[in-house]
Every structure is written in C-alpha cells, then in structure tokens.
Design an enzyme around this catalytic site. Structure first.
Site, PDB file in Angstrom:
ATOM      1  N   ASP A  46     -38.927  71.124  21.194  1.00 28.12           N
ATOM      2  CA  ASP A  46     -39.535  70.066  20.400  1.00 28.12           C
ATOM      3  C   ASP A  46     -39.199  70.301  18.931  1.00 28.12           C
ATOM      4  OD1 ASP A  46     -41.061  72.216  19.648  1.00 28.12           O
ATOM      5  OD2 ASP A  46     -42.996  71.278  20.102  1.00 28.12           O
ATOM      6  N   LYS A  83     -37.156  67.189  27.579  1.00 23.08           N
ATOM      7  CA  LYS A  83     -38.228  68.019  27.036  1.00 23.08           C
ATOM      8  C   LYS A  83     -39.465  67.971  27.929  1.00 23.08           C
ATOM      9  CE  LYS A  83     -40.985  66.684  23.780  1.00 23.08           C
ATOM     10  NZ  LYS A  83     -41.558  66.214  22.494  1.00 23.08           N
TER      11      LYS A  83
END
Length: 222
Positions: free
Chosen positions: A139, A121
């Site tokens: 996320d 991420k």
C-alpha cells in the site's frame, strides 16, 4: 540502500517495535476481512470499522450481503469514499462467492483477483491475514517505507512487492506486511517522519532523516 547483510537486523528491529502485529480492520471471518479491505480503498481503517460495526451484525455472509442488494447495503457504507462503486462490487462479489464457491472465500490469488473490486493488494491482504500466506500487500505506507529507507526500491507497487519478497528474510516474511505498514503509518510518515524514534534509523539514508534529526539535535551554546 539497505545492504544485504543488514536486512536481517532491519526486519528484526521492526519486529521488536511491533511484537504482535495485526490488521487494524475489525473482522472475524475471511469474508468479513475481504469486505473490509475492499471498502478500505481510499478510506481509513477507522472509517471502515465504524461502517462495518453496523453492517456485520446485520449481514456478514455472502448470502446476507447479496440479499441486501446495492440499495440495502448503501446506507451502511455511505460514509466511506467511493461507496457507490464499492456497494456494487461488494454485492457482486458476494453473489459470486454464494453461487460459485459455496459462500466461502477462496484461498487462491487468481480466484480472488477475479472478484469485482479485488485487486492485487486486496488479494494479498486476505491471503496473508486470513490464511497466513507469506504475501506482502504494497500500500502507500509500504511503498513509501521501502523506497525511503532503500530496503526495496521500485517505481510501482508491483515492483516493490517483487523486490520485498526477495529481500525480506524468510523468518520475517509472514509478518513483513504488518511490520512495514505499521512503521509507515505511525513512524515513517509521509510528511513528518519521526526519525528521532525510528527503530531502523541507522539503516536509512533518506534526505528527510538528516533534516529531521537536525531539528532534534542539541543546540550549540552561543
């Protein structure tokens, strides 16, 4: 599920709602962004910005952070969750960038995820926001929006990312990360999604939508 034929309109609606999307983390260089994103894990952007507003004027390069060391960095970030491990990771990645990359953040996914504290991420955020790559960092907000609306359902963030990269029309891919994140943060919220003002409500069949809109429908006269 959002139909293939509706994907363009879905993304266009989110783009219209957020015409100038940008990261809510404060930064001026790729390195500042990298540090801020590492610090933001399980923390709020607001909390990170408060910490980096004090840190970056003192140390905002790999060389300067490495010189601070863990003990020197800790006071700046101790208001952030998991700050002890984050301090170790930020100092270590700074040392690596100083020693192996000439103090520059590499514009390469594999090199980024090899840095301490940098996962998929974080690497995707840096590549997208700092370097303009058409990546999507999944996320909790993006995971929720993708699954709730049916735009790209998946059991894991990696699965959702893979599906989003295929489902998002090319014209929207560069900013899709921001469109979905901001929509999830401010409208399609976890506990109380604001379906009554959702720009993509017509494409969504989530159970929460029916219940939410029922609360806002005109009450029949007795």
């Amino acid at each position: 599920m959002v139909r293939k034929a509706d994907r363009e309109a879905f993304m266009a609606a989110l783009a219209a709602a957020h015409p100038n999307p940008k990261s809510e983390l404060n930064y001026t260089t790729p390195f500042e962004l990298l540090v801020a994103v590492v610090l933001s894990a399980q923390a709020t952007d607001k909390g990170v910005n408060i910490a980096t507003a004090k840190l970056f004027p003192i140390a905002n390069t790999p060389e300067a952070i490495a010189a601070l060391g863990v003990e020197g960095l800790t006071p700046f970030i101790q208001t952030i969750g998991l700050y002890r491990n984050k301090a170790k990771n930020v100092v270590k990645l700074s040392e690596i960038l100083r020693d192996e990359y000439g103090g520059e953040v590499p514009e390469d996914f594999e090199k980024l995820v090899a840095l301490p504290g940098v996962g998929r991420k974080t690497a995707n955020v840096v590549l997208n926001v700092a370097f303009g790559h058409p990546t999507i960092a999944v996320d909790t907000h993006i995971f929720r929006v993708s699954n709730r609306t049916g735009f790209a359902r998946g059991k894991t963030p990696d699965e959702v990312e893979e599906k989003l990269l295929k489902a998002v029309p090319k014209a929207y891919l560069k900013e899709a990360h921001h469109y979905l994140l901001l929509h999830g943060r401010y409208c399609c919220k976890a506990r109380s999604p604001e379906c009554e003002r959702c720009p993509v409500v017509d494409f969504c069949n989530a159970p929460e939508k029916k219940a939410r809109l029922a609360d806002f429908s005109p009450k029949s006269e007795s």
